[in-house]
Design a protein around this motif. Sequence first.
Motif, PDB file in Angstrom:
ATOM      1  N   TYR A 270       0.869  -1.178   0.000  1.00  0.00           N
ATOM      2  CA  TYR A 270       0.000   0.000   0.000  1.00  0.00           C
ATOM      3  C   TYR A 270       0.904   1.225   0.000  1.00  0.00           C
ATOM      4  O   TYR A 270       2.057   1.162   0.437  1.00  0.00           O
ATOM      5  CB  TYR A 270      -0.896   0.010   1.255  1.00  0.00           C
TER       6      TYR A 270
ATOM      7  N   GLY B 152      -0.653   4.496   0.880  1.00  0.00           N
ATOM      8  CA  GLY B 152      -1.189   5.496   1.803  1.00  0.00           C
ATOM      9  C   GLY B 152      -2.640   5.246   2.133  1.00  0.00           C
ATOM     10  O   GLY B 152      -3.063   4.089   2.299  1.00  0.00           O
ATOM     11  N   GLY B 153      -3.406   6.322   2.181  1.00  0.00           N
ATOM     12  CA  GLY B 153      -4.778   6.263   2.663  1.00  0.00           C
ATOM     13  C   GLY B 153      -5.688   5.333   1.870  1.00  0.00           C
ATOM     14  O   GLY B 153      -6.549   4.672   2.455  1.00  0.00           O
TER      15      GLY B 153
ATOM     16  N   THR C 255      -4.937   1.801   3.223  1.00  0.00           N
ATOM     17  CA  THR C 255      -5.384   1.525   4.597  1.00  0.00           C
ATOM     18  C   THR C 255      -6.911   1.506   4.639  1.00  0.00           C
ATOM     19  O   THR C 255      -7.507   0.714   5.355  1.00  0.00           O
ATOM     20  CB  THR C 255      -4.823   2.539   5.615  1.00  0.00           C
TER      21      THR C 255
ATOM     22  N   TRP D  95      -7.421   1.262  14.877  1.00  0.00           N
ATOM     23  CA  TRP D  95      -6.768   2.574  15.009  1.00  0.00           C
ATOM     24  C   TRP D  95      -6.863   3.192  16.392  1.00  0.00           C
ATOM     25  O   TRP D  95      -6.146   4.140  16.697  1.00  0.00           O
ATOM     26  CB  TRP D  95      -7.293   3.542  13.942  1.00  0.00           C
TER      27      TRP D  95
ATOM     28  N   LYS E  19      -0.496  18.530  -0.324  1.00  0.00           N
ATOM     29  CA  LYS E  19      -0.655  18.271   1.115  1.00  0.00           C
ATOM     30  C   LYS E  19       0.055  19.342   1.951  1.00  0.00           C
ATOM     31  O   LYS E  19      -0.191  19.442   3.159  1.00  0.00           O
ATOM     32  CB  LYS E  19      -0.101  16.895   1.484  1.00  0.00           C
TER      33      LYS E  19
ATOM     34  N   TYR F 223       7.343   5.858   7.080  1.00  0.00           N
ATOM     35  CA  TYR F 223       5.984   5.847   7.641  1.00  0.00           C
ATOM     36  C   TYR F 223       5.213   4.631   7.143  1.00  0.00           C
ATOM     37  O   TYR F 223       5.270   4.289   5.970  1.00  0.00           O
ATOM     38  CB  TYR F 223       5.276   7.127   7.180  1.00  0.00           C
ATOM     39  N   GLY F 224       4.507   3.979   8.059  1.00  0.00           N
ATOM     40  CA  GLY F 224       3.697   2.819   7.684  1.00  0.00           C
ATOM     41  C   GLY F 224       2.622   2.593   8.735  1.00  0.00           C
ATOM     42  O   GLY F 224       2.465   3.403   9.659  1.00  0.00           O
ATOM     43  N   ILE F 225       1.918   1.483   8.624  1.00  0.00           N
ATOM     44  CA  ILE F 225       0.747   1.241   9.469  1.00  0.00           C
ATOM     45  C   ILE F 225       1.096   1.227  10.958  1.00  0.00           C
ATOM     46  O   ILE F 225       0.461   1.904  11.758  1.00  0.00           O
ATOM     47  CB  ILE F 225       0.059  -0.087   9.067  1.00  0.00           C
TER      48      ILE F 225
ATOM     49  N   ALA G 153       2.040   4.596  12.220  1.00  0.00           N
ATOM     50  CA  ALA G 153       0.849   5.459  12.256  1.00  0.00           C
ATOM     51  C   ALA G 153       0.017   5.195  13.510  1.00  0.00           C
ATOM     52  O   ALA G 153      -0.491   6.123  14.138  1.00  0.00           O
ATOM     53  CB  ALA G 153      -0.003   5.241  10.997  1.00  0.00           C
TER      54      ALA G 153
ATOM     55  N   GLY H 255      -9.623  12.137   3.343  1.00  0.00           N
ATOM     56  CA  GLY H 255      -8.637  12.095   4.432  1.00  0.00           C
ATOM     57  C   GLY H 255      -9.149  11.142   5.483  1.00  0.00           C
ATOM     58  O   GLY H 255     -10.358  11.087   5.759  1.00  0.00           O
ATOM     59  N   THR H 256      -8.264  10.348   6.063  1.00  0.00           N
ATOM     60  CA  THR H 256      -8.705   9.429   7.113  1.00  0.00           C
ATOM     61  C   THR H 256      -7.839   9.502   8.369  1.00  0.00           C
ATOM     62  O   THR H 256      -8.298   9.094   9.442  1.00  0.00           O
ATOM     63  CB  THR H 256      -8.709   7.959   6.625  1.00  0.00           C
TER      64      THR H 256
ATOM     65  N   LYS I 293      -8.656   8.821  12.648  1.00  0.00           N
ATOM     66  CA  LYS I 293      -7.916   7.951  13.576  1.00  0.00           C
ATOM     67  C   LYS I 293      -7.508   8.770  14.793  1.00  0.00           C
ATOM     68  O   LYS I 293      -7.604   8.294  15.931  1.00  0.00           O
ATOM     69  CB  LYS I 293      -6.661   7.390  12.882  1.00  0.00           C
TER      70      LYS I 293
HETATM   71  C1  PLP Z   1      -4.388   6.666   7.615  1.00  0.00           C
HETATM   72  C2  PLP Z   1      -3.108   6.552   6.867  1.00  0.00           C
HETATM   73  C3  PLP Z   1      -2.876   7.367   5.746  1.00  0.00           C
HETATM   74  C4  PLP Z   1      -3.870   8.399   5.276  1.00  0.00           C
HETATM   75  O1  PLP Z   1      -3.544   9.646   5.844  1.00  0.00           O
HETATM   76  P1  PLP Z   1      -4.255  11.006   5.348  1.00  0.00           P
HETATM   77  O2  PLP Z   1      -3.703  12.032   6.262  1.00  0.00           O
HETATM   78  O3  PLP Z   1      -5.719  10.812   5.484  1.00  0.00           O
HETATM   79  O4  PLP Z   1      -3.820  11.208   3.954  1.00  0.00           O
HETATM   80  C5  PLP Z   1      -1.669   7.235   5.080  1.00  0.00           C
HETATM   81  N1  PLP Z   1      -0.730   6.350   5.473  1.00  0.00           N
HETATM   82  C6  PLP Z   1      -0.911   5.549   6.544  1.00  0.00           C
HETATM   83  C7  PLP Z   1       0.156   4.591   6.935  1.00  0.00           C
HETATM   84  C8  PLP Z   1      -2.112   5.624   7.274  1.00  0.00           C
HETATM   85  O5  PLP Z   1      -2.285   4.820   8.327  1.00  0.00           O
END
Ligand code: PLP
Length: 553
Positions: free
Chosen positions: A18, A20-21, A24, A278, A352, A418-420, A423, A445-446, A450
């Motif tokens: 993956y 990014g958003g 996930t 989350w 962004k 950066y990863g899950i 995050a 945006g997610t 979280k």
């Molecule tokens: C939730 C998440 C995102 C999405 O982030 P936004 O700020 O909504 O773009 C991207 N990468 C990871 C690892 C996430 O957990």
Amino acid sequence: MIAYFVMELGLEDNMPIYSGGLGTLAGDTLFSYADMDIPAVCVTLLYKRGYNLQKITPHGMQLDFDALWDYKRYLRKLDLEVEIYFGDKKQKVACWEYWVRSKSDVRVLFLDADIEGNDPEIRRLNSKLYFDDGLYRLRQEILLGIGGYRVLKALGYAIHIYHMNESHSAFLVVELLRELGSLEEVRKRCVFTTHTPVPAGHDRFPVEMVKEELKVYDHIDWDKETEEGNINLSLLASKYSGKVNAVSHRHKFVTAGIFPELAEGIEYVTNGVYHKRWVHEEIQDLFNEYMPGWDENPILLQRAYEIPSELLLRKHNRIKSELVNLVNKQTDASFSDDVLTIGVARRVTPYKRNDLILRDVDRLVHIAESFGEIQIVFAGKAHPRDGLGKEMIKNIFEKIKLIRGKTKAVKVAFLENYGIDMARLLIAGCDVWLNNPKRPYEACGTSGMKAGMNGVLNFSTWDGWWLEGGIEGVNGWGIGPKPSWQDMTESKDEEDLEDLYGKLAYVIIPTFYRHRDEWVRLMKNSIATIGPYFNTHRMVSEYISKVYKIGLR
Ligand SMILES: *Cc1c(COP(=O)(O)O)cnc(C)c1O
């Protein structure tokens, strides 16, 4: 049975498939399907070199590596092969499976054309996610759409709804058209979710390239699908779908602007996040005690007011302390436990504006020295070919050095890769979650959702989900002017920056340091207003009532 098609999928930290958003969200969706006993199967591609492993030099240069992973440990290969054509080359496609287990088990099928006997060019398609545009990307999308359809057939699935989550799988409609015979019949089976808020973000390929690659599938008249010499996959997916949906109320109007011909029929289902993944374990303990049942029914999170304030703060500070330890282990930023901590983490790319808060270093230093100390933690990858995104990372590193020479009141760190898993700690461990994309380019945006359900306060541009979920001064704060749903004017950097610094100095820092009771009240407001709505259980219910219902006719 729903067939959910995605190009990227964020299920586990150790499965780097993956970016990014979008990924996930797909993972969260499958977790909710499984919990809610929704019959579903997911189709995606196997990327043996993953997305991109990020390392950053001391000067802030992002280096890109393959994200190799032990896919054989996570996936099981099925005894099955199907055939598809790329041009007149007949190729074989194998398939691996993974199960998301809960009330019902959701199977995930990973397509793999990297097998003996296939053309080397085709075998490369299972190397990396979002590796290249052009022919490589077109072929990956043929593999996903047509290969996915074939595999589902071969496994004997009776699919009622084909859900194209983003348009990458749109070639699936070519096979459906052959099977079902008419546009009307295909539209009874397909739905399409668009996530892309800019016209340039929609995949398109020269029609001649598509005709060549798909020449065996000659029952579709590509000239009728062509727009200015190109096949636009979002238009293809929309035309053959009985329902098209955007991913927030705001994004519905953005999408109507991009595709005026669809405007009438566009539905929206605001994204959510899978609360059980989350909400940090420490906070989960509290929720279990004071809102038992919140995991099955996240509407119960509206009762967050019953959590004793000192307990909520203590739990939050424990997570924060874990984050501070991580920052101090990985960087030389010397964070402390008791300083207001602001998080900024997401894909690094110009719209962004990840580095916005560092734009005026003197002003930021002055604010921190006059009103109260802050520490800012950044994370996020730039796409390997996103030169401007990479420049932005470099700029953040330069500003880190500059600030260090000026003050101890502002500390800034950048965490690599950066990863899950990162995050989950980073988002829950900050006090304020900063998200300042340029309006109107944030489809939803997610990450802010979280944050919100962990009691972390959002500080965000009025765009995407925040225009729906944010209540100024109640569950967080907005940045810049608040537009109407239909207002598509772009935000101006200077105006947003002014508002960002002003609220930081006069509202956020003073509340954090001098009005702790008020701060905890905002934390509870955040959990109680964001948790019940912005979760994937609610989202999946809405997909059923607003989108998948076409399959009932
Ligand atoms: C939730 C998440 C995102 C999405 O982030 P936004 O700020 O909504 O773009 C991207 N990468 C990871 C690892 C996430 O957990």
